[in-house]
Motif scaffolding. Structure first.
Motif, short mmCIF file in Angstrom:
data_model
loop_
_atom_site.label_atom_id
_atom_site.label_comp_id
_atom_site.label_asym_id
_atom_site.label_seq_id
_atom_site.Cartn_x
_atom_site.Cartn_y
_atom_site.Cartn_z
N MET A 1 -12.97 -17.87 22.74
CA MET A 1 -12.52 -16.66 22.09
C MET A 1 -13.71 -15.71 21.96
O MET A 1 -14.78 -16.13 21.58
N GLU A 2 -13.47 -14.46 22.27
CA GLU A 2 -14.52 -13.45 22.16
C GLU A 2 -14.03 -12.31 21.27
O GLU A 2 -12.91 -11.83 21.42
N TYR A 3 -14.90 -11.91 20.34
CA TYR A 3 -14.59 -10.81 19.44
C TYR A 3 -15.82 -9.94 19.31
O TYR A 3 -16.95 -10.42 19.37
N ARG A 4 -15.60 -8.65 19.13
CA ARG A 4 -16.71 -7.72 18.93
C ARG A 4 -17.13 -7.74 17.48
O ARG A 4 -16.33 -7.93 16.58
N LYS A 5 -18.41 -7.51 17.25
CA LYS A 5 -18.96 -7.50 15.90
C LYS A 5 -18.23 -6.49 15.02
O LYS A 5 -17.90 -6.79 13.87
N GLU A 6 -17.93 -5.31 15.55
CA GLU A 6 -17.25 -4.27 14.77
C GLU A 6 -15.88 -4.75 14.28
O GLU A 6 -15.49 -4.49 13.15
N ASP A 7 -15.16 -5.45 15.15
CA ASP A 7 -13.84 -5.95 14.77
C ASP A 7 -13.94 -6.98 13.66
O ASP A 7 -13.16 -6.96 12.71
N ILE A 8 -14.90 -7.89 13.79
CA ILE A 8 -15.07 -8.92 12.77
C ILE A 8 -15.50 -8.31 11.45
O ILE A 8 -15.00 -8.68 10.39
N LEU A 9 -16.40 -7.35 11.49
CA LEU A 9 -16.86 -6.70 10.26
C LEU A 9 -15.71 -5.95 9.58
O LEU A 9 -15.60 -5.97 8.35
N GLU A 10 -14.84 -5.34 10.36
CA GLU A 10 -13.69 -4.64 9.80
C GLU A 10 -12.75 -5.64 9.13
O GLU A 10 -12.25 -5.41 8.02
N VAL A 11 -12.51 -6.76 9.79
CA VAL A 11 -11.65 -7.80 9.21
C VAL A 11 -12.27 -8.31 7.91
O VAL A 11 -11.58 -8.46 6.90
N GLN A 12 -13.58 -8.57 7.91
CA GLN A 12 -14.25 -9.05 6.70
C GLN A 12 -14.12 -8.03 5.57
O GLN A 12 -13.93 -8.41 4.41
N TYR A 13 -14.24 -6.75 5.88
CA TYR A 13 -14.10 -5.70 4.87
C TYR A 13 -12.72 -5.75 4.22
O TYR A 13 -12.59 -5.72 3.01
N HIS A 14 -11.69 -5.86 5.04
CA HIS A 14 -10.32 -5.91 4.51
C HIS A 14 -10.09 -7.18 3.70
O HIS A 14 -9.41 -7.15 2.67
N ILE A 15 -10.64 -8.28 4.16
CA ILE A 15 -10.51 -9.54 3.42
C ILE A 15 -11.16 -9.41 2.07
O ILE A 15 -10.63 -9.87 1.06
N LYS A 16 -12.32 -8.79 2.02
CA LYS A 16 -13.04 -8.61 0.75
C LYS A 16 -12.20 -7.80 -0.24
O LYS A 16 -12.11 -8.16 -1.42
N ILE A 17 -11.57 -6.74 0.23
CA ILE A 17 -10.72 -5.93 -0.65
C ILE A 17 -9.57 -6.77 -1.20
O ILE A 17 -9.28 -6.75 -2.40
N ILE A 18 -8.94 -7.54 -0.32
CA ILE A 18 -7.80 -8.36 -0.73
C ILE A 18 -8.25 -9.46 -1.70
O ILE A 18 -7.61 -9.69 -2.74
N THR A 19 -9.34 -10.13 -1.39
CA THR A 19 -9.78 -11.22 -2.27
C THR A 19 -10.27 -10.69 -3.60
O THR A 19 -10.07 -11.34 -4.63
N ASP A 20 -10.91 -9.52 -3.62
CA ASP A 20 -11.30 -8.93 -4.90
C ASP A 20 -10.07 -8.68 -5.77
O ASP A 20 -10.09 -8.94 -6.98
N TYR A 21 -9.01 -8.19 -5.16
CA TYR A 21 -7.75 -7.97 -5.89
C TYR A 21 -7.21 -9.28 -6.46
O TYR A 21 -6.85 -9.36 -7.62
N ILE A 22 -7.19 -10.32 -5.63
CA ILE A 22 -6.68 -11.62 -6.09
C ILE A 22 -7.55 -12.17 -7.21
O ILE A 22 -7.04 -12.70 -8.20
#
Length: 131
Positions: A1-22
């Protein structure tokens, strides 16, 4: 599996928002540890994943806590089969994507609880082999 750093960082950003809410709603200890793990820098400039020492500690600590969760115990064999042939880093990226794409908060939380013990086991195996 190959992913770009920008894509992973964007996913991490959204996860952080969601987990902060939880966390504001639930304040659970495992979720606190998962948030700390997601805050650790893991994606390198060459798009590879390298875990910091703190991330490794968190992965192993979370895995120990998750082992006591009944649904994790019940699905351990299935998760091991899923992870066969994948590296800990590949499973980590897959977990990030699963968390970001989860239809509900419970799916998001369970993705981490099911996959982090597998990541931990893979890392321990790599350590024993000296990789």
């Amino acid at each position: 599996m190959e992913y770009r750093k920008e894509d992973i960082l964007e996913v991490q950003y959204h996860i952080k928002i969601i987990t902060d809410y939880i966390l504001r709603r639930c304040g659970m200890k495992i979720d606190d540890l998962i948030c700390d793990l997601l805050d650790e820098p893991s994606v390198q400039d060459d798009d590879s994943v390298v875990f910091t020492d703190k991330a490794l500690e968190l992965i192993h600590a979370i895995a120990e806590k998750c082992k006591e969760i009944p649904v994790v115990k019940e699905n351990q064999k299935q998760m091991e089969e899923f992870a066969a042939g994948l590296s800990a880093e590949e499973i980590y990226v897959d977990m990030l994507i699963k968390i970001a794409a989860a239809p509900t908060a419970i799916h998001m939380r369970m993705s981490a609880r099911l996959l982090i013990p597998i990541i931990s086991a893979k890392l321990k195996t790599q350590e024993r082999k000296g990789e």
